[in-house]
Design an enzyme around this catalytic site. Structure first.
Site, PDB file in Angstrom:
ATOM      1  N   ARG A 124       0.818  -1.231   0.000  1.00  0.00           N
ATOM      2  CA  ARG A 124       0.000   0.000   0.000  1.00  0.00           C
ATOM      3  C   ARG A 124       0.847   1.274   0.000  1.00  0.00           C
ATOM      4  NH1 ARG A 124      -3.195  -2.813   3.991  1.00  0.00           N
ATOM      5  NH2 ARG A 124      -4.772  -4.023   2.893  1.00  0.00           N
ATOM      6  N   LYS A 146       1.225  11.619 -10.316  1.00  0.00           N
ATOM      7  CA  LYS A 146       0.264  10.786 -11.049  1.00  0.00           C
ATOM      8  C   LYS A 146       0.993   9.529 -11.495  1.00  0.00           C
ATOM      9  CE  LYS A 146      -3.364  13.655 -13.113  1.00  0.00           C
ATOM     10  NZ  LYS A 146      -3.946  14.184 -14.368  1.00  0.00           N
ATOM     11  N   GLU A 188       4.890  19.066 -24.345  1.00  0.00           N
ATOM     12  CA  GLU A 188       4.454  19.339 -22.959  1.00  0.00           C
ATOM     13  C   GLU A 188       5.056  20.652 -22.453  1.00  0.00           C
ATOM     14  OE1 GLU A 188       2.095  17.587 -21.589  1.00  0.00           O
ATOM     15  OE2 GLU A 188       2.415  15.425 -21.770  1.00  0.00           O
ATOM     16  N   LYS A 230       4.665  23.088 -13.458  1.00  0.00           N
ATOM     17  CA  LYS A 230       4.009  21.881 -12.942  1.00  0.00           C
ATOM     18  C   LYS A 230       4.087  21.822 -11.413  1.00  0.00           C
ATOM     19  CE  LYS A 230       2.820  17.226 -13.513  1.00  0.00           C
ATOM     20  NZ  LYS A 230       2.723  16.035 -14.302  1.00  0.00           N
ATOM     21  N   GLU A 240      -6.130  16.822  -8.221  1.00  0.00           N
ATOM     22  CA  GLU A 240      -6.897  17.289  -9.379  1.00  0.00           C
ATOM     23  C   GLU A 240      -8.356  17.572  -9.025  1.00  0.00           C
ATOM     24  OE1 GLU A 240      -6.098  16.212 -13.974  1.00  0.00           O
ATOM     25  OE2 GLU A 240      -6.997  14.583 -12.847  1.00  0.00           O
ATOM     26  N   ARG A 244      -5.506  21.611 -11.028  1.00  0.00           N
ATOM     27  CA  ARG A 244      -4.604  20.680 -11.740  1.00  0.00           C
ATOM     28  C   ARG A 244      -5.125  20.289 -13.122  1.00  0.00           C
ATOM     29  NH1 ARG A 244      -0.883  15.700  -9.523  1.00  0.00           N
ATOM     30  NH2 ARG A 244      -0.024  15.211 -11.568  1.00  0.00           N
ATOM     31  N   ASN A 248      -3.925  19.226 -18.118  1.00  0.00           N
ATOM     32  CA  ASN A 248      -4.509  18.288 -19.082  1.00  0.00           C
ATOM     33  C   ASN A 248      -4.847  18.975 -20.404  1.00  0.00           C
ATOM     34  OD1 ASN A 248      -6.661  15.645 -19.327  1.00  0.00           O
ATOM     35  ND2 ASN A 248      -4.883  15.438 -18.004  1.00  0.00           N
ATOM     36  N   HIS A 251      -5.066  17.107 -23.767  1.00  0.00           N
ATOM     37  CA  HIS A 251      -5.011  15.672 -23.498  1.00  0.00           C
ATOM     38  C   HIS A 251      -6.319  14.930 -23.760  1.00  0.00           C
ATOM     39  CE1 HIS A 251      -1.153  16.653 -21.855  1.00  0.00           C
ATOM     40  NE2 HIS A 251      -0.910  15.386 -21.552  1.00  0.00           N
ATOM     41  N   HIS A 255      -5.171  11.839 -25.721  1.00  0.00           N
ATOM     42  CA  HIS A 255      -5.241  10.446 -25.244  1.00  0.00           C
ATOM     43  C   HIS A 255      -6.099   9.586 -26.171  1.00  0.00           C
ATOM     44  CE1 HIS A 255      -4.048  11.250 -20.755  1.00  0.00           C
ATOM     45  NE2 HIS A 255      -3.004  11.103 -21.546  1.00  0.00           N
ATOM     46  N   HIS A 267       3.435  10.317 -27.154  1.00  0.00           N
ATOM     47  CA  HIS A 267       2.466  11.046 -26.334  1.00  0.00           C
ATOM     48  C   HIS A 267       2.433  12.531 -26.703  1.00  0.00           C
ATOM     49  CE1 HIS A 267       0.084  12.135 -22.835  1.00  0.00           C
ATOM     50  NE2 HIS A 267       1.027  12.978 -22.443  1.00  0.00           N
TER      51      HIS A 267
HETATM   52  N1  LIG Z   1       2.355  11.023 -14.675  1.00  0.00           N
HETATM   53  C1  LIG Z   1       2.301  12.131 -15.362  1.00  0.00           C
HETATM   54  O1  LIG Z   1       2.027  13.212 -14.827  1.00  0.00           O
HETATM   55  C2  LIG Z   1       2.605  12.109 -16.822  1.00  0.00           C
HETATM   56  C3  LIG Z   1       2.814  13.318 -17.492  1.00  0.00           C
HETATM   57  C4  LIG Z   1       3.110  13.278 -18.844  1.00  0.00           C
HETATM   58  C5  LIG Z   1       3.215  12.068 -19.496  1.00  0.00           C
HETATM   59  N2  LIG Z   1       3.015  10.917 -18.810  1.00  0.00           N
HETATM   60  C6  LIG Z   1       3.193   9.625 -19.496  1.00  0.00           C
HETATM   61  O2  LIG Z   1       4.555   9.527 -19.894  1.00  0.00           O
HETATM   62  C7  LIG Z   1       4.637   8.687 -21.040  1.00  0.00           C
HETATM   63  C8  LIG Z   1       5.437   9.377 -22.098  1.00  0.00           C
HETATM   64  O3  LIG Z   1       6.729   9.603 -21.601  1.00  0.00           O
HETATM   65  P1  LIG Z   1       7.984   9.588 -22.595  1.00  0.00           P
HETATM   66  O4  LIG Z   1       7.710  10.458 -23.738  1.00  0.00           O
HETATM   67  O5  LIG Z   1       9.184   9.802 -21.778  1.00  0.00           O
HETATM   68  O6  LIG Z   1       7.907   8.119 -23.186  1.00  0.00           O
HETATM   69  P2  LIG Z   1       8.686   6.770 -22.886  1.00  0.00           P
HETATM   70  O7  LIG Z   1       8.890   6.516 -21.470  1.00  0.00           O
HETATM   71  O8  LIG Z   1       7.968   5.759 -23.694  1.00  0.00           O
HETATM   72  O9  LIG Z   1      10.124   7.047 -23.519  1.00  0.00           O
HETATM   73  C9  LIG Z   1      10.208   7.329 -24.875  1.00  0.00           C
HETATM   74  C10 LIG Z   1      11.296   6.477 -25.547  1.00  0.00           C
HETATM   75  O10 LIG Z   1      12.553   7.059 -25.282  1.00  0.00           O
HETATM   76  C11 LIG Z   1      13.436   6.080 -24.763  1.00  0.00           C
HETATM   77  N3  LIG Z   1      14.358   6.782 -23.873  1.00  0.00           N
HETATM   78  C12 LIG Z   1      14.051   7.417 -22.715  1.00  0.00           C
HETATM   79  N4  LIG Z   1      15.130   8.043 -22.253  1.00  0.00           N
HETATM   80  C13 LIG Z   1      16.128   7.795 -23.119  1.00  0.00           C
HETATM   81  C14 LIG Z   1      17.489   8.190 -23.177  1.00  0.00           C
HETATM   82  N5  LIG Z   1      18.030   8.996 -22.283  1.00  0.00           N
HETATM   83  N6  LIG Z   1      18.233   7.740 -24.216  1.00  0.00           N
HETATM   84  C15 LIG Z   1      17.689   6.938 -25.183  1.00  0.00           C
HETATM   85  N7  LIG Z   1      16.412   6.554 -25.174  1.00  0.00           N
HETATM   86  C16 LIG Z   1      15.644   6.977 -24.158  1.00  0.00           C
HETATM   87  C17 LIG Z   1      12.531   5.071 -24.099  1.00  0.00           C
HETATM   88  O11 LIG Z   1      13.152   3.834 -23.934  1.00  0.00           O
HETATM   89  C18 LIG Z   1      11.364   5.049 -25.067  1.00  0.00           C
HETATM   90  O12 LIG Z   1      11.621   4.216 -26.145  1.00  0.00           O
HETATM   91  C19 LIG Z   1       3.216   8.420 -21.479  1.00  0.00           C
HETATM   92  O13 LIG Z   1       2.835   7.133 -21.052  1.00  0.00           O
HETATM   93  C20 LIG Z   1       2.416   9.485 -20.764  1.00  0.00           C
HETATM   94  O14 LIG Z   1       1.100   9.075 -20.536  1.00  0.00           O
HETATM   95  C21 LIG Z   1       2.719  10.911 -17.506  1.00  0.00           C
HETATM   96  O1  LIG Z   2      -0.033  15.930 -14.277  1.00  0.00           O
HETATM   97  C1  LIG Z   2      -1.137  16.110 -14.768  1.00  0.00           C
HETATM   98  O2  LIG Z   2      -2.143  16.338 -14.074  1.00  0.00           O
HETATM   99  C2  LIG Z   2      -1.325  16.067 -16.225  1.00  0.00           C
HETATM  100  O3  LIG Z   2      -2.435  16.098 -16.710  1.00  0.00           O
HETATM  101  C3  LIG Z   2      -0.081  16.006 -17.058  1.00  0.00           C
HETATM  102  C4  LIG Z   2      -0.270  15.311 -18.389  1.00  0.00           C
HETATM  103  O4  LIG Z   2       0.726  15.823 -19.256  1.00  0.00           O
HETATM  104  C5  LIG Z   2      -0.043  13.797 -18.313  1.00  0.00           C
HETATM  105  O5  LIG Z   2      -0.039  13.259 -19.608  1.00  0.00           O
HETATM  106  C6  LIG Z   2      -0.969  13.025 -17.412  1.00  0.00           C
HETATM  107  O6  LIG Z   2      -0.521  11.699 -17.260  1.00  0.00           O
HETATM  108  C7  LIG Z   2      -2.379  12.947 -17.918  1.00  0.00           C
HETATM  109  O7  LIG Z   2      -3.164  12.524 -16.878  1.00  0.00           O
HETATM  110  P1  LIG Z   2      -4.586  11.851 -17.002  1.00  0.00           P
HETATM  111  O8  LIG Z   2      -5.161  12.083 -15.656  1.00  0.00           O
HETATM  112  O9  LIG Z   2      -5.335  12.539 -18.100  1.00  0.00           O
HETATM  113  O10 LIG Z   2      -4.347  10.409 -17.280  1.00  0.00           O
HETATM  114 ZN   LIG Z   3       0.879  14.596 -21.031  1.00  0.00          ZN
END
Ligand SMILES: NC(=O)c1ccc[n+]([C@@H]2O[C@H](COP(=O)([O-])OP(=O)(O)OC[C@H]3O[C@@H](n4cnc5c(N)ncnc54)[C@H](O)[C@@H]3O)[C@@H](O)[C@H]2O)c1
Ligand SMILES: O=C(O)C(=O)C[C@@H](O)[C@H](O)[C@H](O)COP(=O)(O)O
Ligand SMILES: [Zn+2]
Length: 363
Positions: A124, A146, A188, A230, A240, A244, A248, A251, A255, A267
């Site tokens: 947990r 998130k 972003e 952020k 959110e 927050r 989005n 998005h 998405h 993305h």
């Molecule tokens: N939690 C949040 O608030 C939040 C916010 C924005 C996006 N996201 C999520 O993040 C993901 C997108 O992230 P991303 O664009 O980093 O994608 P990703 O994690 O898929 O990485 C993109 C690619 O780059 C490669 N890579 C990463 N770092 C590298 C490096 N230093 N050198 C060489 N290759 C490298 C990875 O292996 C992958 O193939 C999505 O799933 C999106 O939904 C989450």
């Molecule tokens: O951090 C947040 O809040 C965001 O919305 C950032 C977004 O860039 C990110 O892709 C996030 O994962 C989207 O969230 P979701 O709640 O729509 O899944």
């Molecule tokens: Zn995003």
């Protein structure tokens, strides 16, 4: 070039939930301190593409006296899957990870989302530290807590809020990032410009070459500005309940495109089209000026980001958008702009409005 690390603070719900986002170079040596004294075992989660980096982190932790092991997970969205989380839970269970142990995520946003989800659910909730290696991971995914995985029905539909204990964004890791991933992360960054920090837009418009150089001071400034946007938002509204939602922007459609494209789009590319759509929607209801809406087109296009999407995919997109987390019952809700750095919400009970805006970006 500055070797000084920059620390951006995120405020949690209580003082012991505050954490630092550190932006700099050669940050690996600071990881043991961030883990703290109580941690004994550490699971380093990384994708195949970053095996060398993951092993280096594990070796550094071993040398510092921790019992460190690695879990290699599938790349990109393939990693944001319940079976991958189950694999990580198995590794944690078989190695007797307790509540005082920790997880370190090394990779892009897909890895920090998955590792954060595993940390949120194991016993947990155990400590997680993010070491983002993609631009998008640094400016967005690693900050704010998130976490999540995808299901067959859509993106990030399962997850929780589980803030990290620290984020170490080592700019040196960007040197191996493929160019299309850098561009994806820029979407972003630009989002942060449109919703909160117009200086980001000015910097991108005036420095088109430097923006593509991950070692440039311009990129560093963009990273720090986007993280600051952020950090400010999530410090005020972690779960959110209001503010927050502005993060989005772009998005809701973005998405849905990722889903329709079975995650073959980056993305940031999907969010780029999503921002174009949100801008057209804002313009169509008289909330955004022509100049500000057109600025989306020129700035996104200048980076090589997509600004249109297939006309024949509307119904699939609409189905996907209904499952957006901002929806309330049958009501679709969009983040729109009343101007640059003036985000707001538009409730859309009638989808004909959306269809009309979609015509402006359909190809
Ligand atoms: N939690 C949040 O608030 C939040 C916010 C924005 C996006 N996201 C999520 O993040 C993901 C997108 O992230 P991303 O664009 O980093 O994608 P990703 O994690 O898929 O990485 C993109 C690619 O780059 C490669 N890579 C990463 N770092 C590298 C490096 N230093 N050198 C060489 N290759 C490298 C990875 O292996 C992958 O193939 C999505 O799933 C999106 O939904 C989450
Ligand atoms: O951090 C947040 O809040 C965001 O919305 C950032 C977004 O860039 C990110 O892709 C996030 O994962 C989207 O969230 P979701 O709640 O729509 O899944
Ligand atoms: Zn995003």
């Amino acid at each position: 070039m500055s070797n000084e690390a920059t620390v951006i603070k995120v405020t949690g719900q209580s003082a012991n939930e505050n954490y630092d986002v550190v932006v700099g170079r050669g940050l690996l040596g600071t990881l043991p301190d961030k883990l703290g004294e109580r941690v004994r075992r550490v699971l380093v989660i990384h994708p195949r593409a970053l095996r060398l980096t993951g092993d280096t982190v594990r070796d550094e932790l071993d040398a510092a006296g921790f019992t460190a092991l690695t879990a290699e997970i599938p790349d990109a969205e393939e990693g944001k899957h319940i079976q991958v989380a189950a694999f990580c839970w198995q590794v944690l269970g078989q190695n007797d990870f307790t509540r005082s142990d920790a997880i370190v995520a090394v990779g892009g946003g897909a890895v920090t989302d998955l590792a954060g989800f595993v940390a949120a659910t194991w016993l947990r909730g155990v400590k997680v530290i993010h070491m983002p290696t993609s631009l998008l991971g640094m400016v967005d995914a690693s900050v704010g807590g998130k976490t999540g995985i995808n299901t067959a029905e859509g993106k990030n539909l399962v997850g929780s809020f589980h803030p990290p204990a620290a984020v170490l964004a080592d700019l040196d890791t960007l040197q191996t990032l493929p160019k299309n991933e850098l561009i994806s992360g820029m979407a972003e960054v630009i989002k942060c410009g449109f919703i909160a920090d117009p200086a980001i837009l000015d910097l991108v418009e005036k420095n088109t070459d430097a923006v593509m150089d991950p070692g440039s001071e311009v990129v560093r400034e963009l990273i720090e500005r986007a993280i600051t946007v952020k950090a400010d938002v999530v410090s005020q509204d972690l779960k959110e309940s209001g503010l927050r939602e502005i993060l989005n922007y772009g998005h809701t459609l973005g998405h849905a495109i990722e889903l329709v494209e079975r995650y073959s789009w980056r993305h940031g590319a999907a969010v780029s089209v999503g921002m174009m759509f949100a801008a057209e929607l804002s313009r169509s209801v008289g909330r955004l000026s022509d100049t500000d809406a057109d600025r989306h087109r020129t700035i996104l296009e200048s980076l090589g980001l997509p600004i249109t999407y297939r006309r024949d995919r509307w119904q699939g997109l609409l189905d996907g958008m209904r499952r957006d987390k901002k929806s309330r019952g049958d009501l679709l809700r969009f983040v729109v702009l009343d101007g640059v750095a003036k985000p707001g919400i538009l409730d859309v009970p009638d989808t004909s409005l959306l269809f009309a805006a979609y015509q402006e970006i359909a190809s």
